[in-house]
Write a protein that holds these residues in place. Sequence first.
Motif, PDB file in Angstrom:
ATOM      1  N   THR A 156       0.812  -1.217   0.000  1.00  0.00           N
ATOM      2  CA  THR A 156       0.000   0.000   0.000  1.00  0.00           C
ATOM      3  C   THR A 156       0.847   1.269   0.000  1.00  0.00           C
ATOM      4  O   THR A 156       0.321   2.359   0.209  1.00  0.00           O
ATOM      5  CB  THR A 156      -0.944   0.019   1.222  1.00  0.00           C
ATOM      6  N   ILE A 157       2.138   1.146  -0.227  1.00  0.00           N
ATOM      7  CA  ILE A 157       3.023   2.317  -0.205  1.00  0.00           C
ATOM      8  C   ILE A 157       2.589   3.306  -1.294  1.00  0.00           C
ATOM      9  O   ILE A 157       2.483   2.964  -2.462  1.00  0.00           O
ATOM     10  CB  ILE A 157       4.487   1.895  -0.416  1.00  0.00           C
ATOM     11  N   GLY A 158       2.315   4.534  -0.883  1.00  0.00           N
ATOM     12  CA  GLY A 158       1.930   5.577  -1.825  1.00  0.00           C
ATOM     13  C   GLY A 158       0.465   5.614  -2.192  1.00  0.00           C
ATOM     14  O   GLY A 158       0.052   6.497  -2.956  1.00  0.00           O
ATOM     15  N   ALA A 159      -0.348   4.709  -1.661  1.00  0.00           N
ATOM     16  CA  ALA A 159      -1.764   4.683  -2.048  1.00  0.00           C
ATOM     17  C   ALA A 159      -2.490   5.951  -1.607  1.00  0.00           C
ATOM     18  O   ALA A 159      -3.234   6.564  -2.384  1.00  0.00           O
ATOM     19  CB  ALA A 159      -2.438   3.451  -1.464  1.00  0.00           C
ATOM     20  N   GLY A 160      -2.294   6.351  -0.354  1.00  0.00           N
ATOM     21  CA  GLY A 160      -2.937   7.561   0.128  1.00  0.00           C
ATOM     22  C   GLY A 160      -2.456   8.801  -0.596  1.00  0.00           C
ATOM     23  O   GLY A 160      -3.239   9.739  -0.859  1.00  0.00           O
ATOM     24  N   ASP A 161      -1.185   8.837  -0.953  1.00  0.00           N
ATOM     25  CA  ASP A 161      -0.630   9.967  -1.698  1.00  0.00           C
ATOM     26  C   ASP A 161      -1.241  10.023  -3.095  1.00  0.00           C
ATOM     27  O   ASP A 161      -1.495  11.110  -3.634  1.00  0.00           O
ATOM     28  CB  ASP A 161       0.889   9.838  -1.798  1.00  0.00           C
TER      29      ASP A 161
END
Length: 302
Positions: free
Chosen positions: A238-243
């Motif tokens: 999920t790295i970068g998903a919110g960004d």
Amino acid sequence: MIVVAGEALIDLVPRGTGALAALQPALGGGPYNTAVALGRLGSPAAFCSRVSHDAFGEALLDRLRGTGVDVSSVQRGSEPTTLAVATVGEDGSAAYSFYVDGTADREFTAPSALPPGTRAVSFGTCSLVLEPGASAYEELMRTAAGQGVFTALDPNIRAGLIPDADAYRARFKSWLPSVSLLKLSAEDAEWLGGTPQEWLAAGPAAVVITRGGEGLTAYTADGGEYTVPGERVEVVDTIGAGDTVNAALLHGLAVRDALSRQALAALGSDGWPELLGFAARAAAITCSRAGAEPPYAHELDG
């Protein structure tokens, strides 16, 4: 022009299990990922930060330039680049520990002016925690809001970096009168201890809460509530998903000429689900591949 203000750092991502697994360096930082995602989506974007002259710093800037992001507002320094060591869980979720003492992004100073044509400024993550830079970013947020510029905030809580949780929560509340759009994860919302209605009453025109695979919900100052489901995908991490969600929301609003409080209120029951659905699709693509690799515009066509 959408300006993204905040840190750029290096994520050290394990390529295996165990405490001594090999670590793969990856370009990252919440605001940095947001700027890259905006560039890939085709939005005119600029990055406002302080970046080291070291090799990591040069690599960070090279990627921004390669995605068309304006780096003329980036300050440079001899201090080292911040490092974030990621731990990826079995479900693909990521947790981080940080090496931040004496790093370049902490020495950021507020610029005298925003780039010409700035329509929105996005803030968040470590840059609003680590002093003395945090106060400079806060100053920039208040100045931009005072000039009528659309402001977006994603607190993206990193609890291990916050020495006094209550003091940070109070500071977060003090930002809200200067925020047009507040986006945060369900985990952030729980940690902060408030509700969308409380935050809306303090200033933002809209609050968007992400719930991972369960989707996104937008709450608006006029009492509106709009939810879309998450896009089903095989999650790598999920790295970068919110960004990516940040960038997709800002890009979608820019395309709709809706980067204002009044325009947010006018999106209504047609505009909000469409915008949230676009953000959900973009985040799903990011989750489907390793590291913070947001989608390009052509991957979201249709």
